[in-house]
Motif scaffolding. Structure first.
Motif, mmCIF file in Angstrom:
data_model
loop_
_atom_site.group_PDB
_atom_site.id
_atom_site.type_symbol
_atom_site.label_atom_id
_atom_site.label_comp_id
_atom_site.label_asym_id
_atom_site.label_seq_id
_atom_site.Cartn_x
_atom_site.Cartn_y
_atom_site.Cartn_z
ATOM 1 N N PRO A 76 11.045 46.044 -43.030
ATOM 2 C CA PRO A 76 11.463 47.436 -42.680
ATOM 3 C C PRO A 76 10.024 48.242 -41.991
ATOM 4 C CG PRO A 76 12.489 47.141 -44.856
ATOM 5 C CD PRO A 76 11.429 46.244 -44.629
ATOM 6 N N ASP A 77 9.286 47.952 -42.205
ATOM 7 C CA ASP A 77 7.996 48.627 -41.817
ATOM 8 C C ASP A 77 7.733 47.624 -40.483
ATOM 9 O OD1 ASP A 77 6.742 46.461 -42.797
ATOM 10 O OD2 ASP A 77 5.124 47.477 -43.862
ATOM 11 N N GLY A 78 8.045 46.805 -39.951
ATOM 12 C CA GLY A 78 8.072 45.885 -38.847
ATOM 13 C C GLY A 78 6.801 44.700 -39.009
ATOM 14 N N LYS A 79 6.426 44.598 -40.080
ATOM 15 C CA LYS A 79 5.530 43.591 -40.317
ATOM 16 C C LYS A 79 6.025 42.420 -41.066
ATOM 17 C CE LYS A 79 2.078 47.236 -41.347
ATOM 18 N NZ LYS A 79 0.885 47.583 -42.496
ATOM 19 N N TRP A 80 5.529 41.327 -40.673
ATOM 20 C CA TRP A 80 5.755 40.130 -41.092
ATOM 21 C C TRP A 80 4.525 39.094 -41.375
ATOM 22 C CZ3 TRP A 80 4.118 35.981 -38.421
ATOM 23 C CH2 TRP A 80 3.635 36.110 -37.105
ATOM 24 N N SER A 81 4.550 38.104 -42.312
ATOM 25 C CA SER A 81 3.409 37.331 -42.237
ATOM 26 C C SER A 81 4.086 35.938 -42.809
ATOM 27 C CB SER A 81 2.560 37.849 -43.321
ATOM 28 O OG SER A 81 2.873 37.771 -44.442
ATOM 29 N N VAL A 82 3.565 34.821 -42.382
ATOM 30 C CA VAL A 82 3.740 33.494 -42.491
ATOM 31 C C VAL A 82 2.540 32.717 -43.224
ATOM 32 C CG1 VAL A 82 4.443 31.064 -41.671
ATOM 33 C CG2 VAL A 82 5.794 33.270 -40.874
ATOM 34 N N THR A 83 2.503 32.216 -44.262
ATOM 35 C CA THR A 83 1.310 31.297 -44.606
ATOM 36 C C THR A 83 1.624 29.922 -44.478
ATOM 37 O OG1 THR A 83 0.664 32.977 -46.212
ATOM 38 C CG2 THR A 83 -0.036 30.942 -46.452
ATOM 39 N N LEU A 84 0.878 29.162 -43.621
ATOM 40 C CA LEU A 84 1.063 27.743 -43.683
ATOM 41 C C LEU A 84 0.284 27.087 -44.406
ATOM 42 C CD1 LEU A 84 0.978 27.594 -39.644
ATOM 43 C CD2 LEU A 84 3.118 27.702 -41.164
ATOM 44 N N PRO A 85 0.437 25.652 -44.734
ATOM 45 C CA PRO A 85 -0.449 24.952 -45.623
ATOM 46 C C PRO A 85 -1.743 24.697 -45.095
ATOM 47 C CG PRO A 85 1.782 23.945 -45.505
ATOM 48 C CD PRO A 85 1.630 25.097 -44.254
ATOM 49 N N PRO A 86 -2.837 24.436 -45.974
ATOM 50 C CA PRO A 86 -4.214 24.150 -45.299
ATOM 51 C C PRO A 86 -4.157 22.946 -44.151
ATOM 52 C CG PRO A 86 -4.210 24.377 -47.624
ATOM 53 C CD PRO A 86 -2.725 24.428 -47.318
ATOM 54 N N MET A 87 -4.731 23.191 -43.325
ATOM 55 C CA MET A 87 -4.698 22.176 -42.131
ATOM 56 C C MET A 87 -6.332 21.341 -41.711
ATOM 57 S SD MET A 87 -2.451 24.366 -39.611
ATOM 58 C CE MET A 87 -2.521 23.325 -38.243
ATOM 59 N N LYS A 88 -6.227 20.212 -41.602
ATOM 60 C CA LYS A 88 -7.487 19.718 -41.295
ATOM 61 C C LYS A 88 -7.946 20.363 -39.802
ATOM 62 C CE LYS A 88 -7.631 16.929 -44.676
ATOM 63 N NZ LYS A 88 -8.770 16.849 -45.674
ATOM 64 N N ALA A 89 -9.274 20.015 -39.773
ATOM 65 C CA ALA A 89 -9.946 20.391 -38.348
ATOM 66 C C ALA A 89 -9.554 19.352 -37.189
ATOM 67 C CB ALA A 89 -11.412 20.169 -38.421
ATOM 68 N N GLY A 90 -9.267 20.055 -36.004
ATOM 69 C CA GLY A 90 -8.632 19.361 -34.906
ATOM 70 C C GLY A 90 -8.416 20.345 -33.915
ATOM 71 N N GLY A 91 -7.514 19.473 -32.722
ATOM 72 C CA GLY A 91 -7.186 20.394 -31.833
ATOM 73 C C GLY A 91 -7.568 19.650 -30.445
ATOM 74 N N PRO A 92 -7.141 20.260 -29.412
ATOM 75 C CA PRO A 92 -6.508 21.615 -29.247
ATOM 76 C C PRO A 92 -5.052 21.371 -29.587
ATOM 77 C CG PRO A 92 -6.790 20.453 -27.046
ATOM 78 C CD PRO A 92 -7.586 19.625 -27.902
ATOM 79 N N TYR A 93 -4.597 22.746 -29.853
ATOM 80 C CA TYR A 93 -3.157 22.881 -30.337
ATOM 81 C C TYR A 93 -2.637 23.880 -29.515
ATOM 82 C CZ TYR A 93 -4.280 19.791 -34.291
ATOM 83 O OH TYR A 93 -4.901 18.686 -35.085
ATOM 84 N N THR A 94 -1.281 24.204 -29.835
ATOM 85 C CA THR A 94 -0.832 25.353 -29.130
ATOM 86 C C THR A 94 0.048 26.015 -30.172
ATOM 87 O OG1 THR A 94 0.030 24.390 -26.864
ATOM 88 C CG2 THR A 94 1.372 26.361 -27.550
ATOM 89 N N LEU A 95 -0.377 27.393 -30.573
ATOM 90 C CA LEU A 95 0.160 28.088 -31.730
ATOM 91 C C LEU A 95 1.628 28.832 -30.930
ATOM 92 C CD1 LEU A 95 0.342 29.458 -34.535
ATOM 93 C CD2 LEU A 95 -1.354 31.096 -33.518
ATOM 94 N N SER A 96 2.578 28.728 -31.651
ATOM 95 C CA SER A 96 3.834 29.308 -30.705
ATOM 96 C C SER A 96 4.515 30.335 -32.026
ATOM 97 C CB SER A 96 4.913 28.317 -30.548
ATOM 98 O OG SER A 96 4.499 27.424 -29.683
ATOM 99 N N ILE A 97 4.918 31.493 -31.633
ATOM 100 C CA ILE A 97 5.091 32.342 -32.468
ATOM 101 C C ILE A 97 6.406 33.002 -31.739
ATOM 102 C CG2 ILE A 97 5.013 34.693 -33.639
ATOM 103 C CD1 ILE A 97 2.031 34.157 -33.486
ATOM 104 N N SER A 98 7.609 32.944 -32.236
ATOM 105 C CA SER A 98 9.052 33.362 -31.497
ATOM 106 C C SER A 98 9.803 34.339 -32.568
ATOM 107 C CB SER A 98 9.855 32.188 -31.084
ATOM 108 O OG SER A 98 10.173 31.299 -32.378
ATOM 109 N N ALA A 99 10.696 35.034 -31.652
ATOM 110 C CA ALA A 99 11.467 35.805 -32.375
ATOM 111 C C ALA A 99 12.627 36.129 -31.422
ATOM 112 C CB ALA A 99 10.923 37.079 -33.113
#
Length: 863
Positions: A76-99
């Motif tokens: 209700p206060d407009g905040k959200w969070s997602v916790t992803l599992p630990p990831m190995k070093a690497g990239g480049p990647y694209t971080l996508s966030i959608s609503a």
């Protein structure tokens, strides 16, 4: 009333500032992310990855990167969070966030190691200003486009010696101090304007770990540590530093003067400035929104070097505060101040070294070998960043690499020499192939002389001088601008150090006898002193029947006992008289002519009587006479003697507690009545300690500890500072806080003892624990008297305050000092602790004594 108004000021100030806090976000419709999210960013590898932002309440948000996906529903206060599992070093990647309200795609994202780089100007110091050889090497590395990404938070306005315009001042009040920025790839242009120390750190990590490295830089030139701590922490843990900060001596004068100049055009009494306590936390830490990081590197201290004790408190609070913000005990690696011709810096460097023991998961990079005698900004920065990286590679990443140069461990003294051992001392040698320099030793008098030094056994340094037959102290690199040259096999330099505890030799004297020949049960709050070789003790109180915890009755005593201190082994106590009435909780002072015992109380109430006692060595008898009575009955007060005058301070002057200071002239012409002098500032003080000693401007009285009882309007106050009074100018001043405990919490000396030592210091011992005692006063519990003695945490520390340098020395922790309400006496170089409480209601008859070597002096024969 003063404390109530101050607390009201803090609450109102916090409310005003809370309205000004701005959380900066990237706006894309109603889906928003903190400023730390942009193309080219680095996300922390190998730990749960928290991605957080804001969106419309109730919206589902989906996060995806490198095949990982997570979802959350906006609160209700407009905040959200997602916790992803630990990831190995690497990239480049694209971080996508959608609503439903929008979509954000961050490209060229790497997974690797992320570090926050913070502090003041030596951390902000740019690659472009480094010595030419280092600048050239940095830029050659940057030209190869390494996988290092930089998030460079530059201030919009530097704190130069100028007056800022009204528009700037308005922006400051809105916390709009940092420029908008975003993650950048490393190249010659971005590296050239980045921190040289941080870049050297990042380069060594990149080369050693072979993973992407992200560096967040938010350092601000000239910033004091208090500007980097959040308001709630300071309100609860160090409120004094918040009050009237532009006139507050706890804040460095240079910082206050520069801030005053910058904001001179403002008519706003609440005008903000980057050096203000809390400001940089609110503008430079909160907007990071807990962006996932591996750890922190820190280079700061120049703007706090004027007050070592306050900085120790602040630095503990800062590291704790930031770790609480990230909800993790992050590695915290910091740079020890460098070399420059500023007298307080050796003390400050040694304080930083000692904090390695009390701040967990920390490390310290020595920089004194690359200082500049005149410039606070040395230009050799690569070595400093790499030394920080040594700590990270060893402690954070587990590499087999020495994290530090030699760090002082211990010193033993035998056969006319000091033998010093070190941590990280493998392969010790001189950096230039010559003799070891800047070692010094001192004997009983505490006067340091230059010494010879030789490495023996490959791990110990032997230190000696033909001028000192029986050394008791050793120090190294104790020049503000030092040419110290001890290094280990990794060529990492040794830290400035001073042997931390003066030798203290304890011995036991016969226990106090019980009253009228009864078994000894102990006493507290007695009268004490030494007269013509006799240790004399009188009065005091105890619960001889049932303990206090069982409702026992307190008994007050009047017997006077003596112990012959002229004998090599004192035979035992002798009863030599009685006080005119039973008394305890008075004050004792020793004069050249005899002892003075002042005030106190018994079952009938408080007393204002003052007794003078002298042991007649020839006739082997005690003379007792009366001096002018106090202006009113008083108890739980403190007393001292200086230059022909008696002084009493604090205590209860019934029915009120006291801020009073009174004097009585004894020589050459005794006064007929006590004279009231200026009251000491701040709260009243019951059970304080008072001692007189020479200082840089003549004799001063030093008042510490004590408490002001609770009233209908405010809670009890337990004092944690030390005040001094100058009898000639009749002015009080605050000497600062008592040294904090090892965990960074406040210390008090309430119910303890103080005595002058030598000609330049005072010793403070015993007393209650600040937290335990304050809680008992303000929130009394029915089981308070029922705990074991260890629960009360009575002070075991022996503290020494140098009244010329204003520096504290911790001389060790001893169970013999864990007393409240003990008596103290000084016999030549022997300090005697008599009786006292082991816990509330339980007394001891023990009499313990120690011989103390005189303290090291800062103004020795150093070259």
């Amino acid at each position: 009333m003063k404390k109530f108004l101050f607390c009201l000021f803090i609450v109102l100030s916090a409310a005003v500032h809370a309205q000004k806090i701005k959380v900066t976000c990237v706006d894309n419709g109603n889906l928003q992310m903190p400023v730390t999210y942009s193309d080219n960013m680095v996300l922390q590898r190998e730990k749960p990855l928290r991605i957080a932002g804001t969106a419309n309440a109730g919206e589902k948000v989906t996060v995806g990167i490198a095949g990982q996906k997570g979802e959350a529903v906006t609160a209700p206060d407009g905040k959200w969070s997602v916790t992803l599992p630990p990831m190995k070093a690497g990239g480049p990647y694209t971080l996508s966030i959608s609503a439903a309200s929008g979509r954000l795609d961050y490209t060229n994202v790497l997974i690797g190691e992320v570090w926050l780089c913070s502090g003041q100007s030596n951390m902000a110091f740019q690659v472009s200003s480094a010595v030419d050889s280092q600048r050239k090497a940095f830029l050659e590395f940057a030209a190869r486009k390494p996988q290092i990404r930089l998030f460079d938070m530059k201030p919009r306005w530097t704190t130069n010696a100028v007056e800022w315009d009204i528009s700037t001042l308005d922006s400051l009040n809105r916390l709009q101090y940092y420029r908008d920025t975003e993650w950048k790839e490393c190249d010659e242009e971005t590296a050239n304007r980045f921190s040289a120390v941080a870049f050297a750190f990042g380069q060594m990590l990149s080369d050693s770990l072979q993973v992407p490295v992200g560096l967040i830089l938010n350092a601000i030139g000239g910033s004091p540590a208090e500007a980097w701590i959040d308001r709630k922490t300071l309100e609860f843990e160090f409120p004094d530093i918040l009050y009237d900060w532009k006139q507050n001596d706890l804040i460095q004068a240079w910082a206050r003067e520069r801030a005053a100049l910058n904001i001179r055009k403002s008519a706003n009494k609440q005008q903000r400035h980057p050096y203000e306590p809390c400001y940089l936390y609110e503008s430079g830490i909160q907007p990071l929104e807990k962006f996932p990081i591996r750890g922190i590197i820190w280079y700061q201290g120049e703007s706090n070097a004027h007050n070592v004790e306050a900085h120790e408190k602040l630095f503990h609070l800062l590291t704790k505060n930031w770790r609480e913000n990230w909800a993790e005990e992050l590695p915290f690696y910091y740079v020890q101040l460098s070399s420059i011709d500023r007298p307080s810096w050796p003390w400050f460097r040694d304080s930083q070294r000692r904090m390695l023991q009390s701040i967990p998961n920390s490390g310290m990079a020595v920089s004194s070998d690359h200082g500049d005698s005149l410039d606070v900004h040395p230009r050799h920065k690569r070595e400093i960043g790499e030394r920080l990286a040594h700590w990270a590679l060893n402690k954070t990443y587990g590499h087999d690499i020495l994290p530090s140069g030699p760090l002082y461990r211990s010193a033993t003294f035998k056969d006319g020499a000091a033998y010093v051992t070190f941590d990280y001392g493998k392969g010790m040698h001189s950096s230039d192939g010559g003799r070891l320099r800047t070692f010094e030793i001192a004997g009983h008098d505490g006067l340091f002389v230059p010494a010879e030094a030789q490495i023996i056994d490959g791990k110990t340094v032997k230190v000696w001088s033909g001028q000192i037959r029986n050394p008791k102290f050793v120090r190294y690199g104790w020049q503000p601008f030092t040419r110290a040259n001890l290094v280990n096999e990794a060529e990492l330099p040794a830290s400035t150090f001073r042997s931390e505890a003066a030798p203290v030799s304890w011995f036991r004297l016969p226990d106090l006898p019980g009253p009228d020949g009864k078994p000894a049960l102990g006493i507290s709050a007695p009268f004490t002193g030494v007269s013509n070789g006799q240790l004399i003790v009188a009065g005091g109180c105890n619960f001889p029947g049932k303990p206090a915890s069982e409702g026992g009755t307190k008994e007050y005593y009047s017997d006077i006992y003596a112990l012959d201190m002229t004998a090599r082994s004192p035979a035992g106590w002798r009863k030599i008289g009685r006080l005119p009435l039973p008394l305890a909780y008075g004050a004792s002072a020793t004069t050249p002519e005899g002892l003075v015992w002042i005030g106190g109380n018994n079952r009938e109430g408080a007393s204002g009587q003052v007794f003078f006692l002298n042991w007649d060595r020839k006739k082997q008898r005690l003379h007792i006479s009366e001096l002018p009575s106090l202006p009113m009955p008083m108890d739980n007060l403190s007393a001292t003697y200086a230059d022909g005058y008696l002084y009493v301070a604090g205590g209860n002057k019934h029915p009120d507690c006291s801020n009073s200071l009174f004097s009585l002239q004894l020589t050459p012409s005794p006064q007929k009545e006590w004279v009231r002098l200026p009251d000491f500032p701040g709260p009243a003080r019951v059970q304080p300690v008072l001692a007189a000693q020479q200082s840089g401007d003549g004799v001063r009285l030093y008042l510490a500890g004590g408490f002001q009882p609770a009233s209908a309007h405010q809670e009890a106050i337990v004092c944690t500072d030390i005040l001094s009074y100058h009898p000639e100018t009749k002015q009080w001043r605050n000497e600062g806080l008592l040294p904090s405990l090892a965990d960074g919490s406040y210390r008090t000396i309430t119910g303890g003892c103080a005595v002058a030592s030598g000609d330049s210091s005072i010793l403070l011992t015993g007393g209650v624990n600040y937290d335990r005692f304050r809680d008992a006063l303000n929130h009394p519990q029915p089981d308070y008297l029922l705990h074991p003695a260890g629960w009360y945490k009575f002070n075991t520390s022996l503290l020494q305050y140098n009244t010329f340098t204003k520096h504290w020395t911790h001389l060790g922790d001893y169970e013999e000092l864990a007393r409240a309400g003990a008596g103290i006496a000084n016999n030549a170089n022997t300090v005697i602790i008599i009786g006292g409480e082991l816990k509330p209601g339980i007394r001891t008859p023990e009499v313990n004594a120690f011989e103390l070597m005189l303290p090291p002096k800062i103004s020795g024969h150093s070259k």
